[in-house]
Design an enzyme around this catalytic site. Structure first.
Site, mmCIF file in Angstrom:
data_model
loop_
_atom_site.group_PDB
_atom_site.id
_atom_site.type_symbol
_atom_site.label_atom_id
_atom_site.label_comp_id
_atom_site.label_asym_id
_atom_site.label_seq_id
_atom_site.Cartn_x
_atom_site.Cartn_y
_atom_site.Cartn_z
ATOM 1 N N TYR A 47 -11.462 -6.297 -11.332
ATOM 2 C CA TYR A 47 -10.136 -6.665 -11.065
ATOM 3 C C TYR A 47 -9.151 -5.812 -10.818
ATOM 4 C CZ TYR A 47 -11.923 -11.518 -10.018
ATOM 5 O OH TYR A 47 -12.385 -12.781 -9.392
ATOM 6 N N LYS A 94 -17.854 -18.320 -10.857
ATOM 7 C CA LYS A 94 -17.213 -18.058 -11.769
ATOM 8 C C LYS A 94 -17.368 -18.751 -12.973
ATOM 9 C CE LYS A 94 -13.248 -16.229 -9.372
ATOM 10 N NZ LYS A 94 -11.576 -16.156 -9.032
ATOM 11 N N ASN A 127 -10.747 -20.910 -10.000
ATOM 12 C CA ASN A 127 -11.053 -21.525 -8.444
ATOM 13 C C ASN A 127 -12.522 -21.184 -8.156
ATOM 14 O OD1 ASN A 127 -11.059 -18.676 -8.398
ATOM 15 N ND2 ASN A 127 -9.375 -18.627 -6.964
ATOM 16 N N GLU A 167 -17.841 -4.154 -4.312
ATOM 17 C CA GLU A 167 -18.215 -5.138 -5.158
ATOM 18 C C GLU A 167 -19.939 -5.309 -5.385
ATOM 19 O OE1 GLU A 167 -15.699 -8.426 -4.065
ATOM 20 O OE2 GLU A 167 -14.108 -7.306 -4.528
ATOM 21 N N HIS A 177 -15.542 -16.256 -6.345
ATOM 22 C CA HIS A 177 -14.877 -15.004 -5.771
ATOM 23 C C HIS A 177 -15.658 -14.568 -4.785
ATOM 24 C CE1 HIS A 177 -12.954 -11.092 -5.294
ATOM 25 N NE2 HIS A 177 -14.218 -10.487 -5.288
HETATM 26 P P1 CMP Z 1 -10.168 -14.257 -6.730
HETATM 27 O O1 CMP Z 1 -10.533 -14.558 -5.300
HETATM 28 O O2 CMP Z 1 -11.273 -14.039 -7.726
HETATM 29 O O3 CMP Z 1 -9.186 -12.898 -6.908
HETATM 30 C C1 CMP Z 1 -8.255 -12.875 -7.852
HETATM 31 C C2 CMP Z 1 -8.150 -13.906 -8.937
HETATM 32 O O4 CMP Z 1 -7.049 -13.989 -9.761
HETATM 33 C C3 CMP Z 1 -8.181 -15.222 -8.046
HETATM 34 O O5 CMP Z 1 -9.208 -15.469 -7.324
HETATM 35 C C4 CMP Z 1 -7.930 -16.289 -9.243
HETATM 36 O O6 CMP Z 1 -9.021 -16.495 -9.953
HETATM 37 C C5 CMP Z 1 -6.869 -15.506 -9.825
HETATM 38 N N1 CMP Z 1 -5.263 -15.808 -9.695
HETATM 39 C C6 CMP Z 1 -4.739 -16.574 -10.785
HETATM 40 N N2 CMP Z 1 -3.555 -16.654 -10.346
HETATM 41 C C7 CMP Z 1 -3.417 -16.145 -9.094
HETATM 42 C C8 CMP Z 1 -2.446 -16.042 -7.934
HETATM 43 N N3 CMP Z 1 -1.019 -16.585 -8.460
HETATM 44 N N4 CMP Z 1 -2.723 -15.484 -6.941
HETATM 45 C C9 CMP Z 1 -3.945 -15.027 -6.694
HETATM 46 N N5 CMP Z 1 -4.887 -15.129 -7.545
HETATM 47 C C10 CMP Z 1 -4.685 -15.809 -8.789
#
Ligand code: CMP
Length: 132
Positions: free
Chosen positions: A49, A9, A112, A126, A115
């Site tokens: 998303y 990311k 984070n 995906e 993904h």
């Molecule tokens: P990802 O695994 O890419 O899937 C959805 C993304 O939303 C997650 O990682 C985070 O980058 C973002 N995100 C932000 N807030 C939350 C939350 N409370 N719970 C889950 N995903 C979140």
């Protein structure tokens, strides 16, 4: 063998850890079969998303994912979907296990670092999203 998708990311790209993340994946016997750097448009991020569109974090997530380039890659390995989820760690880095990618490179639950597809069905969708 399974195929899955990982995205480095924008926060991890900005930290200069694309190479370190790839090194860790190759060490765990993932084979990179496709890879590129892209800057997602808002429309692309919204489509990728779409499953989260009702969630309170959706708008912030789109802002984040379009804030800079990201590096999607298709990975092949035995049991790739589950093994990659284990290697990246929990969505919230405070809950991520020691030695996982998110434990080491994520800042918070949104920023984070990576993904990974959460099922074989989503992995196919995906991978096709980025690589046709
Ligand atoms: P990802 O695994 O890419 O899937 C959805 C993304 O939303 C997650 O990682 C985070 O980058 C973002 N995100 C932000 N807030 C939350 C939350 N409370 N719970 C889950 N995903 C979140």
């Amino acid at each position: 063998m399974e195929r899955t998708l990982l995205i480095v990311k924008p926060d991890a790209v900005a930290q200069n850890v694309i190479g370190e993340i790839i090194r860790r994946l190759e060490e765990k016997k993932f084979r990179i079969v496709n890879l590129k750097m892209v800057r997602l448009s808002r429309k692309q991020a919204a489509e990728f998303y779409a499953v989260h569109r009702q969630r309170p974090f959706y708008n912030d997530l789109l802002e984040f994912m379009t804030s800079g380039p990201c590096v999607p890659m298709a990975l092949v390995r035995h049991n790739a979907v589950a093994f990659l989820r284990e290697a990246i760690g929990s969505t919230n880095p405070e809950e991520a296990a020691e030695g996982t990618i998110r434990k080491d490179f994520a800042t918070d639950i949104q920023n984070n670092a990576v993904h990974a597809s959460d099922s074989l069905e989503n992995a196919a969708r995906e991978v096709a999203f980025f690589f046709g």
